[in-house]
Design a protein around this motif. Sequence first.
Motif, mmCIF file in Angstrom:
data_model
loop_
_atom_site.group_PDB
_atom_site.id
_atom_site.type_symbol
_atom_site.label_atom_id
_atom_site.label_comp_id
_atom_site.label_asym_id
_atom_site.label_seq_id
_atom_site.Cartn_x
_atom_site.Cartn_y
_atom_site.Cartn_z
ATOM 1 N N LEU A 54 -27.918 33.779 -106.185
ATOM 2 C CA LEU A 54 -28.992 34.676 -105.750
ATOM 3 C C LEU A 54 -29.640 34.136 -104.489
ATOM 4 N N PRO A 55 -29.584 34.871 -103.383
ATOM 5 C CA PRO A 55 -30.230 34.400 -102.153
ATOM 6 C C PRO A 55 -31.732 34.606 -102.206
ATOM 7 N N ASP A 56 -32.402 34.158 -101.185
ATOM 8 C CA ASP A 56 -33.836 34.397 -101.049
ATOM 9 C C ASP A 56 -34.114 35.901 -101.087
ATOM 10 N N ALA A 57 -35.311 36.263 -101.558
ATOM 11 C CA ALA A 57 -35.644 37.680 -101.736
ATOM 12 C C ALA A 57 -35.526 38.460 -100.431
ATOM 13 N N PHE A 58 -35.852 37.849 -99.305
ATOM 14 C CA PHE A 58 -35.723 38.530 -98.020
ATOM 15 C C PHE A 58 -34.254 38.804 -97.700
ATOM 16 N N VAL A 59 -33.409 37.817 -97.931
ATOM 17 C CA VAL A 59 -31.976 37.991 -97.688
ATOM 18 C C VAL A 59 -31.405 39.057 -98.621
ATOM 19 N N LEU A 60 -31.883 39.074 -99.887
ATOM 20 C CA LEU A 60 -31.417 40.095 -100.825
ATOM 21 C C LEU A 60 -31.799 41.493 -100.341
ATOM 22 N N ALA A 61 -32.982 41.639 -99.787
ATOM 23 C CA ALA A 61 -33.402 42.935 -99.255
ATOM 24 C C ALA A 61 -32.498 43.365 -98.102
ATOM 25 N N VAL A 62 -32.102 42.408 -97.267
ATOM 26 C CA VAL A 62 -31.189 42.715 -96.167
ATOM 27 C C VAL A 62 -29.828 43.140 -96.713
ATOM 28 N N ILE A 63 -29.330 42.417 -97.736
ATOM 29 C CA ILE A 63 -28.036 42.751 -98.334
ATOM 30 C C ILE A 63 -28.074 44.156 -98.949
ATOM 31 N N LEU A 64 -29.152 44.474 -99.684
ATOM 32 C CA LEU A 64 -29.285 45.805 -100.267
ATOM 33 C C LEU A 64 -29.316 46.885 -99.181
ATOM 34 N N THR A 65 -29.954 46.583 -98.062
ATOM 35 C CA THR A 65 -29.974 47.532 -96.949
ATOM 36 C C THR A 65 -28.556 47.841 -96.485
ATOM 37 N N LEU A 66 -27.757 46.794 -96.326
ATOM 38 C CA LEU A 66 -26.385 46.976 -95.854
ATOM 39 C C LEU A 66 -25.531 47.701 -96.891
ATOM 40 N N VAL A 67 -25.764 47.401 -98.187
ATOM 41 C CA VAL A 67 -25.004 48.066 -99.252
ATOM 42 C C VAL A 67 -25.286 49.566 -99.262
ATOM 43 N N LEU A 122 -38.795 46.819 -95.622
ATOM 44 C CA LEU A 122 -37.339 46.866 -95.783
ATOM 45 C C LEU A 122 -36.959 47.744 -96.968
ATOM 46 N N TYR A 123 -37.685 47.617 -98.068
ATOM 47 C CA TYR A 123 -37.398 48.456 -99.229
ATOM 48 C C TYR A 123 -37.760 49.922 -98.967
ATOM 49 N N ALA A 124 -38.748 50.149 -98.141
ATOM 50 C CA ALA A 124 -39.060 51.527 -97.762
ATOM 51 C C ALA A 124 -37.910 52.128 -96.968
ATOM 52 N N GLY A 125 -37.293 51.326 -96.100
ATOM 53 C CA GLY A 125 -36.127 51.789 -95.362
ATOM 54 C C GLY A 125 -34.959 52.093 -96.279
ATOM 55 N N ILE A 126 -34.754 51.252 -97.300
ATOM 56 C CA ILE A 126 -33.698 51.500 -98.286
ATOM 57 C C ILE A 126 -33.956 52.815 -99.014
ATOM 58 N N ALA A 127 -35.210 53.030 -99.430
ATOM 59 C CA ALA A 127 -35.559 54.275 -100.117
ATOM 60 C C ALA A 127 -35.327 55.485 -99.211
ATOM 61 N N GLY A 128 -35.625 55.334 -97.928
ATOM 62 C CA GLY A 128 -35.380 56.431 -96.992
ATOM 63 C C GLY A 128 -33.901 56.790 -96.913
ATOM 64 N N MET A 129 -33.039 55.785 -96.868
ATOM 65 C CA MET A 129 -31.596 56.048 -96.833
ATOM 66 C C MET A 129 -31.121 56.677 -98.137
ATOM 67 N N MET A 130 -31.609 56.174 -99.271
ATOM 68 C CA MET A 130 -31.212 56.728 -100.572
ATOM 69 C C MET A 130 -31.605 58.195 -100.693
ATOM 70 N N THR A 131 -32.786 58.525 -100.200
ATOM 71 C CA THR A 131 -33.316 59.884 -100.357
ATOM 72 C C THR A 131 -32.623 60.875 -99.430
ATOM 73 N N HIS A 132 -32.654 60.575 -98.138
ATOM 74 C CA HIS A 132 -32.201 61.542 -97.143
ATOM 75 C C HIS A 132 -30.679 61.669 -97.078
ATOM 76 N N SER A 133 -29.966 60.645 -97.501
ATOM 77 C CA SER A 133 -28.504 60.713 -97.463
ATOM 78 C C SER A 133 -27.928 61.502 -98.626
ATOM 79 N N GLY A 134 -28.727 61.745 -99.668
ATOM 80 C CA GLY A 134 -28.235 62.439 -100.849
ATOM 81 C C GLY A 134 -27.683 61.521 -101.910
ATOM 82 N N LEU A 135 -27.827 60.198 -101.741
ATOM 83 C CA LEU A 135 -27.300 59.249 -102.727
ATOM 84 C C LEU A 135 -27.995 59.397 -104.078
ATOM 85 N N VAL A 136 -29.303 59.638 -104.068
ATOM 86 C CA VAL A 136 -30.022 59.806 -105.338
ATOM 87 C C VAL A 136 -29.477 61.011 -106.092
ATOM 88 N N ASP A 137 -29.278 62.112 -105.402
ATOM 89 C CA ASP A 137 -28.734 63.310 -106.039
ATOM 90 C C ASP A 137 -27.340 63.037 -106.599
#
Length: 440
Positions: free
Chosen positions: A16-29, A308-323
């Motif tokens: 498990l990396p540092d929480a900041f690095v994990l947020a970056v990894i989740l962004t890329l995923v 960073l997590y707000a950016g992830i939520a934006g991608m999840m929402t607007h891309s249709g991934l949540v749906d």
Amino acid sequence: MQAITNASVRIVSRWLPDAFVLAVILTLVVFALGMGVTQQTPLAMANYWGEGFSALFKFGMQMTLVLLTGYVLALTPALQAALNGLTRLPSTPRQALVLTVIVSFACYYINWGFGMVVGAILAREMGRRVTGLHFPLLVAAAYGGELVRGPSSSIPLVVATPDNFLSDLIGVVPVSDTLYSWWNIVLTLALVALLALLYLGMRPPSREIVEFRPDGNDANIQAEGKDKASTPAEWLERSRWPTLLLGLIALAYLLGSIASQGFNINLNTVILIFLTAGLLLHSSPAAYLSATEQAVGAARGIIVQFPLYAGIAGMMTHSGLVDAFSAAFVSIATPHTFPLLTFLSAGFVNFFIPSGGGQWAIQGPIMVKAAHAIGADPAQTIMAFAWGDGWTNQIQPFWALPLLGVAGLSARDIMGYCLIWLGVSGTAIAGTFIALSIFA
């Protein structure tokens, strides 16, 4: 249990990396998932990230202030004395662990922001006083109660409000059918018992115990301003009156608000209560600012990572991934299995959108419409969603950041224990919905 715990701690510590690095990894995923699952272009995903980036600025400021004002309050002489009295009650590490679990769980039940600060500070003070206590385990136990859904849980409160945005589908669902249903109360009591028993079983052998290491700053706070002032400005900075008068104004507002509107606990109320008490209980503006200076360092994770997590939520929402993810769960559901699948679906999406209200606004209508279409129980669906939203917070550093900041630990220090609690609590919650479907 010890073997399972050791394996979990080793895996998390290693991988498990540092929480900041994990947020970056989740962004890329999520960026890659948007292109692969919903066929978005890289430029579109970048735009979605940018559009979401500022969405949590207000909430991030609220969380920062909850942490700062709560931390500063805990450093007042009166609160230090109260915490010292509480930490004198247990005489063994086992008793200290159980007391920390019960107090933090109860505070989380009242309000998650209140529980976050109280649990972290209590764990810190308990670790300071009780010898032989494994501090990372204690902090993880204090965080374990974060999953509880209490009277400040936004999702069941929203659907209990007349003319809510889903009332056309399900009407008004009273809290007596959700939060205060007999099965939800039984589940809540079972979880606090499981939490205490599990963490008692995960205590490491004495040779592996890591005790709390104080930073040495706390003792200097109330010493600020004790020397004789040489100028009018210094006299004001070290005088009792400025903070006392401001605290009384804030207290008058709080009492008037309670008298006219009732005691409605939300994030803003928690912040104001902590601020008011801190102003009244610190000896001077200089002492208050000295405590604030110490608390600011604990808030750095919130300040840097929430956007960073707000950016992830934006991608999840607007891309249709949540749906897409929600539709995949719904496609295999029946009226009896739908609450269970809702719980799992909400837990999965929560890892990418760690905001209960935000996730409900995005995913909630999808799940409620599906429940209505197949005839699933709306109250169970709502609580399944609420529990799922809280469940995976145990392995989502987003919500642990305030607690870790106060405790002075990193995510990898506690996540091995949280991973075990994730499995146990998830089994208990899922088992509840399975039992309800069988005996419905």
